[in-house]
Motif scaffolding. Structure first.
Motif, PDB file in Angstrom:
ATOM      1  N   GLY A  79       0.815  -1.211   0.000  1.00  0.00           N
ATOM      2  CA  GLY A  79       0.000   0.000   0.000  1.00  0.00           C
ATOM      3  C   GLY A  79       0.848   1.261   0.000  1.00  0.00           C
ATOM      4  O   GLY A  79       0.551   2.233  -0.707  1.00  0.00           O
ATOM      5  N   LEU A  80       1.923   1.250   0.784  1.00  0.00           N
ATOM      6  CA  LEU A  80       2.810   2.412   0.870  1.00  0.00           C
ATOM      7  C   LEU A  80       3.485   2.689  -0.463  1.00  0.00           C
ATOM      8  O   LEU A  80       3.591   3.850  -0.904  1.00  0.00           O
ATOM      9  N   TRP A  81       3.953   1.627  -1.132  1.00  0.00           N
ATOM     10  CA  TRP A  81       4.620   1.789  -2.423  1.00  0.00           C
ATOM     11  C   TRP A  81       3.648   2.306  -3.477  1.00  0.00           C
ATOM     12  O   TRP A  81       3.975   3.186  -4.273  1.00  0.00           O
ATOM     13  N   GLY A  82       2.428   1.762  -3.487  1.00  0.00           N
ATOM     14  CA  GLY A  82       1.425   2.233  -4.440  1.00  0.00           C
ATOM     15  C   GLY A  82       1.141   3.716  -4.256  1.00  0.00           C
ATOM     16  O   GLY A  82       1.043   4.472  -5.228  1.00  0.00           O
ATOM     17  N   ALA A  83       1.029   4.153  -2.989  1.00  0.00           N
ATOM     18  CA  ALA A  83       0.786   5.566  -2.709  1.00  0.00           C
ATOM     19  C   ALA A  83       1.966   6.421  -3.146  1.00  0.00           C
ATOM     20  O   ALA A  83       1.793   7.530  -3.663  1.00  0.00           O
ATOM     21  N   GLN A  84       3.171   5.911  -2.966  1.00  0.00           N
ATOM     22  CA  GLN A  84       4.368   6.651  -3.362  1.00  0.00           C
ATOM     23  C   GLN A  84       4.441   6.814  -4.876  1.00  0.00           C
ATOM     24  O   GLN A  84       4.815   7.869  -5.382  1.00  0.00           O
TER      25      GLN A  84
ATOM     26  N   ILE B  31      -4.257   0.875   5.205  1.00  0.00           N
ATOM     27  CA  ILE B  31      -3.422   1.594   6.167  1.00  0.00           C
ATOM     28  C   ILE B  31      -2.149   2.085   5.484  1.00  0.00           C
ATOM     29  O   ILE B  31      -1.730   3.240   5.655  1.00  0.00           O
ATOM     30  N   GLY B  32      -1.528   1.202   4.697  1.00  0.00           N
ATOM     31  CA  GLY B  32      -0.312   1.587   3.972  1.00  0.00           C
ATOM     32  C   GLY B  32      -0.563   2.734   3.009  1.00  0.00           C
ATOM     33  O   GLY B  32       0.244   3.666   2.903  1.00  0.00           O
ATOM     34  N   ILE B  33      -1.686   2.684   2.288  1.00  0.00           N
ATOM     35  CA  ILE B  33      -2.028   3.758   1.350  1.00  0.00           C
ATOM     36  C   ILE B  33      -2.229   5.067   2.099  1.00  0.00           C
ATOM     37  O   ILE B  33      -1.719   6.122   1.703  1.00  0.00           O
ATOM     38  N   GLY B  34      -2.985   4.999   3.206  1.00  0.00           N
ATOM     39  CA  GLY B  34      -3.251   6.210   3.977  1.00  0.00           C
ATOM     40  C   GLY B  34      -1.978   6.835   4.521  1.00  0.00           C
ATOM     41  O   GLY B  34      -1.767   8.051   4.412  1.00  0.00           O
ATOM     42  N   VAL B  35      -1.102   6.004   5.081  1.00  0.00           N
ATOM     43  CA  VAL B  35       0.168   6.508   5.600  1.00  0.00           C
ATOM     44  C   VAL B  35       1.008   7.076   4.463  1.00  0.00           C
ATOM     45  O   VAL B  35       1.602   8.158   4.589  1.00  0.00           O
ATOM     46  N   GLY B  36       1.051   6.355   3.342  1.00  0.00           N
ATOM     47  CA  GLY B  36       1.864   6.810   2.209  1.00  0.00           C
ATOM     48  C   GLY B  36       1.393   8.129   1.650  1.00  0.00           C
ATOM     49  O   GLY B  36       2.191   9.035   1.385  1.00  0.00           O
ATOM     50  N   LEU B  37       0.076   8.287   1.459  1.00  0.00           N
ATOM     51  CA  LEU B  37      -0.451   9.541   0.919  1.00  0.00           C
ATOM     52  C   LEU B  37      -0.202  10.696   1.881  1.00  0.00           C
ATOM     53  O   LEU B  37       0.079  11.827   1.464  1.00  0.00           O
TER      54      LEU B  37
END
Length: 203
Positions: free
Chosen positions: A63-68, A169-175
């Motif tokens: 999720g974090l990588w996708g947001a990045q 959660i990963g997307i939210g943190v990343g964005l």
């Protein structure tokens, strides 16, 4: 088509090499991650990704990588990962022989962490191919548990919902982090995730 963006140029090759190791499975046949007991049901399935640090880190990193990366990968990576996990899960249920699953899971954390730390932006198909390899490993480990679960269907539903929750959660943190100091904190978090991958790899 957007080209891969990365300072230095050596990290993509390293990440691809790590993926290759996961496929080759240089370690002994996987057994440590597979639950041998009869745990099952929705609650067990939902709790497992949340309490297993290795799976949590990998799914959070997706999720974090996708947001990045931004654009379509914000949703395409988190959607593709659980779908491909199903394929690995079926392989685990059927008992298809595979070795190096534990190594693949550890490498998934390391490689995804490095991708975030170095802000690697490959073409979308390249990112999807990378996570597909690791999704097979994660799915296989959990698919091997399902035949021994008290209620495999409920366990699977709980697990998929928990996986989706971690991705969100990963997307939210990343964005959120992308708005702070041009995403430097995301890269620091990626480095921390990569260190976690090193830990699981050596242990």
């Amino acid at each position: 088509m957007r080209r891969s963006r990365l300072k230095g140029g050596h990290v993509p090759a390293s990440i691809i090499a790590l993926s290759g190791l996961a496929v080759l499975g240089l370690s002994a046949p996987a057994s440590a991650h597979i639950i041998q007991g009869g745990a099952g049901g929705f609650t067990s399935g939902f709790e497992h990704p949340l309490t297993g640090a290795d799976h949590f880190l990998a799914m959070f990193a997706v999720g974090l990588w996708g947001a990045q990366m931004g654009g379509r990968p914000v949703w395409s990576l988190p959607v593709a990962f659980p779908l491909i996990m199903v394929v690995g899960g079926i392989m685990g249920i059927l008992g298809v022989p595979m070795i190096g699953i534990e190594t693949g899971i550890a490498l998934s954390i390391l490689a995804l962490g490095l991708a975030i730390a170095f802000a690697w932006h490959p073409p979308e198909w390249g990112a999807l191919a990378l996570i597909a390899i690791f999704a097979i490993c994660h799915g296989y480990a959990h698919g091997a548990e399902l035949p021994r679960a008290a209620d495999p269907a409920d366990y699977a539903i709980g697990f998929v919902l928990a996986t989706g929750t971690i991705h969100l959660i990963g997307i939210g943190v990343g964005l959120g982090l992308q708005r702070i100091h041009e995403g430097r904190f995301s890269r620091v978090l990626g480095a921390a995730i990569a260190l976690g991958g090193c830990y699981f790899l050596v242990t």
